[in-house]
Design a protein around this motif. Structure first.
Motif, PDB file in Angstrom:
ATOM      1  N   ASP A 115      44.025  45.641  28.932  1.00  0.00           N
ATOM      2  CA  ASP A 115      44.070  45.381  30.785  1.00  0.00           C
ATOM      3  C   ASP A 115      43.374  46.913  30.803  1.00  0.00           C
ATOM      4  O   ASP A 115      42.438  47.607  31.459  1.00  0.00           O
ATOM      5  CB  ASP A 115      44.871  44.773  31.573  1.00  0.00           C
ATOM      6  CG  ASP A 115      45.195  43.395  31.580  1.00  0.00           C
ATOM      7  OD1 ASP A 115      44.317  42.367  30.471  1.00  0.00           O
ATOM      8  OD2 ASP A 115      45.649  42.257  31.871  1.00  0.00           O
ATOM      9  N   HIS A 296      41.369  46.896  39.166  1.00  0.00           N
ATOM     10  CA  HIS A 296      41.513  46.008  40.664  1.00  0.00           C
ATOM     11  C   HIS A 296      41.689  44.389  40.080  1.00  0.00           C
ATOM     12  O   HIS A 296      42.535  43.653  40.881  1.00  0.00           O
ATOM     13  CB  HIS A 296      40.012  46.243  41.191  1.00  0.00           C
ATOM     14  CG  HIS A 296      40.215  45.717  42.567  1.00  0.00           C
ATOM     15  ND1 HIS A 296      40.814  46.049  43.506  1.00  0.00           N
ATOM     16  CD2 HIS A 296      39.638  43.948  43.150  1.00  0.00           C
ATOM     17  CE1 HIS A 296      39.822  45.051  44.667  1.00  0.00           C
ATOM     18  NE2 HIS A 296      39.098  44.007  44.154  1.00  0.00           N
ATOM     19  N   ALA A 297      41.182  43.517  39.507  1.00  0.00           N
ATOM     20  CA  ALA A 297      40.375  42.580  38.501  1.00  0.00           C
ATOM     21  C   ALA A 297      40.645  42.565  37.396  1.00  0.00           C
ATOM     22  O   ALA A 297      40.032  43.148  36.853  1.00  0.00           O
ATOM     23  CB  ALA A 297      40.102  41.635  39.931  1.00  0.00           C
ATOM     24  N   VAL A 298      41.282  41.143  36.990  1.00  0.00           N
ATOM     25  CA  VAL A 298      40.965  40.558  35.335  1.00  0.00           C
ATOM     26  C   VAL A 298      40.139  39.543  35.882  1.00  0.00           C
ATOM     27  O   VAL A 298      41.183  38.984  36.291  1.00  0.00           O
ATOM     28  CB  VAL A 298      41.798  40.934  34.693  1.00  0.00           C
ATOM     29  CG1 VAL A 298      41.811  40.046  32.848  1.00  0.00           C
ATOM     30  CG2 VAL A 298      43.075  42.463  34.678  1.00  0.00           C
ATOM     31  N   LEU A 299      39.227  39.285  35.357  1.00  0.00           N
ATOM     32  CA  LEU A 299      38.370  37.651  35.639  1.00  0.00           C
ATOM     33  C   LEU A 299      37.932  37.057  34.460  1.00  0.00           C
ATOM     34  O   LEU A 299      37.445  38.394  32.921  1.00  0.00           O
ATOM     35  CB  LEU A 299      36.962  37.584  36.398  1.00  0.00           C
ATOM     36  CG  LEU A 299      37.566  38.679  37.635  1.00  0.00           C
ATOM     37  CD1 LEU A 299      36.543  38.564  38.562  1.00  0.00           C
ATOM     38  CD2 LEU A 299      38.773  37.348  38.188  1.00  0.00           C
ATOM     39  N   GLU A 306      30.394  37.301  39.443  1.00  0.00           N
ATOM     40  CA  GLU A 306      31.093  37.508  40.060  1.00  0.00           C
ATOM     41  C   GLU A 306      31.903  38.570  40.644  1.00  0.00           C
ATOM     42  O   GLU A 306      32.141  39.522  40.926  1.00  0.00           O
ATOM     43  CB  GLU A 306      32.578  36.727  40.489  1.00  0.00           C
ATOM     44  CG  GLU A 306      33.808  36.411  41.729  1.00  0.00           C
ATOM     45  CD  GLU A 306      34.842  35.580  41.159  1.00  0.00           C
ATOM     46  OE1 GLU A 306      35.968  35.889  41.521  1.00  0.00           O
ATOM     47  OE2 GLU A 306      35.013  34.738  41.049  1.00  0.00           O
ATOM     48  N   ALA A 307      32.372  39.189  39.458  1.00  0.00           N
ATOM     49  CA  ALA A 307      32.384  40.204  39.261  1.00  0.00           C
ATOM     50  C   ALA A 307      32.147  41.517  39.438  1.00  0.00           C
ATOM     51  O   ALA A 307      32.497  42.669  39.809  1.00  0.00           O
ATOM     52  CB  ALA A 307      33.685  39.927  37.635  1.00  0.00           C
ATOM     53  N   MET A 310      31.658  42.305  42.578  1.00  0.00           N
ATOM     54  CA  MET A 310      32.093  42.684  43.486  1.00  0.00           C
ATOM     55  C   MET A 310      32.328  43.917  43.124  1.00  0.00           C
ATOM     56  O   MET A 310      32.857  45.420  44.289  1.00  0.00           O
ATOM     57  CB  MET A 310      33.262  42.661  42.720  1.00  0.00           C
ATOM     58  CG  MET A 310      34.101  41.175  42.607  1.00  0.00           C
ATOM     59  SD  MET A 310      35.393  40.711  41.843  1.00  0.00           S
ATOM     60  CE  MET A 310      37.047  41.749  42.220  1.00  0.00           C
ATOM     61  N   ALA A 316      35.329  46.533  45.183  1.00  0.00           N
ATOM     62  CA  ALA A 316      36.670  47.031  43.806  1.00  0.00           C
ATOM     63  C   ALA A 316      37.065  48.307  44.638  1.00  0.00           C
ATOM     64  O   ALA A 316      36.356  48.795  44.512  1.00  0.00           O
ATOM     65  CB  ALA A 316      35.701  46.799  42.461  1.00  0.00           C
ATOM     66  N   ILE A 320      37.334  46.453  37.330  1.00  0.00           N
ATOM     67  CA  ILE A 320      36.603  45.089  37.014  1.00  0.00           C
ATOM     68  C   ILE A 320      36.463  44.475  35.164  1.00  0.00           C
ATOM     69  O   ILE A 320      36.140  45.466  34.715  1.00  0.00           O
ATOM     70  CB  ILE A 320      35.232  44.263  37.459  1.00  0.00           C
ATOM     71  CG1 ILE A 320      35.991  45.579  38.953  1.00  0.00           C
ATOM     72  CG2 ILE A 320      36.254  43.194  37.916  1.00  0.00           C
ATOM     73  CD1 ILE A 320      36.854  43.884  39.805  1.00  0.00           C
TER      74      ILE A 320
END
Length: 337
Positions: A115, A296-299, A306-307, A310, A316, A320
Motif C-alpha cells: 500500500d 488516504h484510502a485503498v479501493l 470513485e477513486a 476523490m 483525499a 489513493i
C-alpha cells in the motif's frame, strides 16, 4: 489480464474494463503483476485530454505501482522472477499485467508494505527533485507549502522536515492544517480565512519565506510570491486549482527571487542517475518511517472512477491506492528469452 481503459476522453465514469491478452516483455523489459496502483491528480486530467501528456486511445490511467516480477525479457539482470518491486510508468498501470523497462523498477524493502510502496514515485519523487535539485533547500530555511494537506502537499511537508527546513503549511481549513501538522508542519496558515501574503509575512517576522512549493496555482500563487524573502525560490509544481496564474515579472526583480519550474518526468529521462539516487533516498526514508507515505484510502480496481473523483474533488488527504485482483496461487514468474 483485466485492464481499466480510457477508450474515449471524459470523466472517470467513462472508464471501461476489458479482458486483454497478457503482454510479453521485450529486450530490457520486465512483466510485472501490480498488486497496488497509486493514483494522482494528473490521472483525472489525462483521461479528459487536459494534460500535456496525451497517450493514444485506448490506454490505462495510473502512473505508479507496486507488485512482483512475473517474467524477464532478454538481457535483463538485477531483478528476479517473484521479486517485489515498485515503479513509475507515466500511465498504463491500472491493469493486472504491465510491461515496463527494467531500469524503471526499484526493489521494495521487506519492512514496507505494498500500500505504501506503490505511491512513492510521482509525488515524493517530484518533491525531492523540487526541493533538492531545483530549490537547493538548505537546513534552517523556511518552506511554505500550498495545499499542504493533499497528496502532493504532504510530501513537501515531510521531505521539507527531513531536509531540516522550517515548514509552514498553507491550506483551506483549520482541519486540513491540523492534519498537516501531524506530518511535521511547524506552522499553519488558513488561506480561506486570512490573506496569504500577510500571514506568511507574519509567520516569518516580516522576512518572507525562502521557498514556496506551489502545486495549486490559481489566485494564491501571486500572493505567496509577494511574501518571498530575498533570494527566495518559488517552485512551480502544478495547477490543481485549474487556473494557470499570470505572474507580474517585476516581482522577481523587486524580490530578487526566482520562479523555478519542476518537471519531474523530464528529469527522470535526462538525469537517470540522479533520479535513482533520489528514489533510493525516498525508499530508505520510508523503510525507516522518516516519511509516512500516507495512504488516504485503498479501493478495489473496479472502483477506479470513485477513486479518481476523490482526487478530482480534492477529498483525499494522502494517496489513493487501487488494489488489483490477483490470480490464485501465483507468486513467481519466469524468464522470456
Amino acid at each position: 489480464m483485466i485492464a481499466a481503459l480510457c477508450e474515449s476522453y471524459g470523466p472517470p465514469e467513462n472508464l471501461t474494463f476489458r479482458e486483454l491478452p497478457d503482454p510479453v516483455p521485450g529486450p530490457g523489459e520486465v512483466l510485472v503483476a501490480p498488486s497496488r496502483v497509486a493514483l494522482n491528480f494528473f490521472d483525472t486530467l489525462i483521461i479528459a485530454n487536459k494534460y500535456q501528456l496525451k497517450p493514444a486511445l485506448p490506454f490505462s490511467p495510473g502512473g505508479e505501482f507496486c507488485g512482483w516480477v512475473v517474467a524477464l525479457g532478454e538481457g535483463v539482470s538485477g531483478v528476479a522472477p517473484g521479486q517485489r518491486v515498485a515503479g513509475y510508468c507515466s500511465y498504463g498501470a491500472a491493469r493486472s499485467r504491465l510491461v515496463v523497462p527494467a531500469d524503471s523498477l526499484t526493489p521494495v524493502p521487506d519492512s514496507l508494505d505494498d500500500d505504501h510502496a506503490a505511491g512513492l514515485f510521482i509525488t515524493y519523487g517530484t518533491t525531492l527533485y523540487a526541493l533538492r535539485q531545483r530549490a537547493q533547500l538548505r537546513e534552517g530555511e523556511t518552506l511554505a507549502v500550498l495545499g499542504a494537506s493533499g497528496g502532493v502537499g504532504l510530501t513537501a511537508v515531510e521531505i521539507g522536515r527531513a531536509m531540516g527546513a522550517h515548514v509552514i503549511a498553507c491550506a483551506s481549513s483549520s482541519e486540513k492544517l491540523d492534519f498537516a501538522r501531524t506530518f511535521g508542519a511547524q506552522q499553519g496558515i488558513d488561506y480561506a480565512a486570512e490573506d496569504l501574503k500577510e500571514a506568511l509575512k507574519r509567520a516569518t517576522d516580516g522576512r518572507g519565506v525562502d521557498c514556496v512549493y506551489d502545486a495549486i496555482g490559481g489566485d494564491f500563487s501571486e500572493k505567496a510570491l509577494r511574501a518571498m524573502a530575498w533570494n527566495g525560490r518559488f517552485l512551480v509544481v502544478g495547477f490543481a486549482a485549474g487556473e494557470i496564474p499570470k505572474i507580474p515579472l517585476n516581482l522577481t526583480l523587486l524580490k530578487g527571487c526566482s520562479i523555478i519550474g519542476v518537471y519531474w518526468g523530464e528529469f527522470v529521462k535526462r538525469e537517470p542517475a540522479a533520479h535513482r539516487q533520489n528514489m533510493a533516498q525516498i525508499f530508505d526514508w520510508a523503510a525507516r518511517k522518516k516519511i509516512s507515505a500516507h495512504v488516504h484510502a485503498v479501493l478495489p480496481l473496479e472502483r477506479i472512477a470513485e477513486a479518481l473523483n476523490m482526487l478530482k474533488e480534492r477529498k483525499a488527504q494522502g494517496k489513493i491506492v487501487l488494489a488489483v485482483p490477483q490470480r490464485s496461487g501465483e507468486t513467481t514468474g519466469s524468464r522470456i528469452d
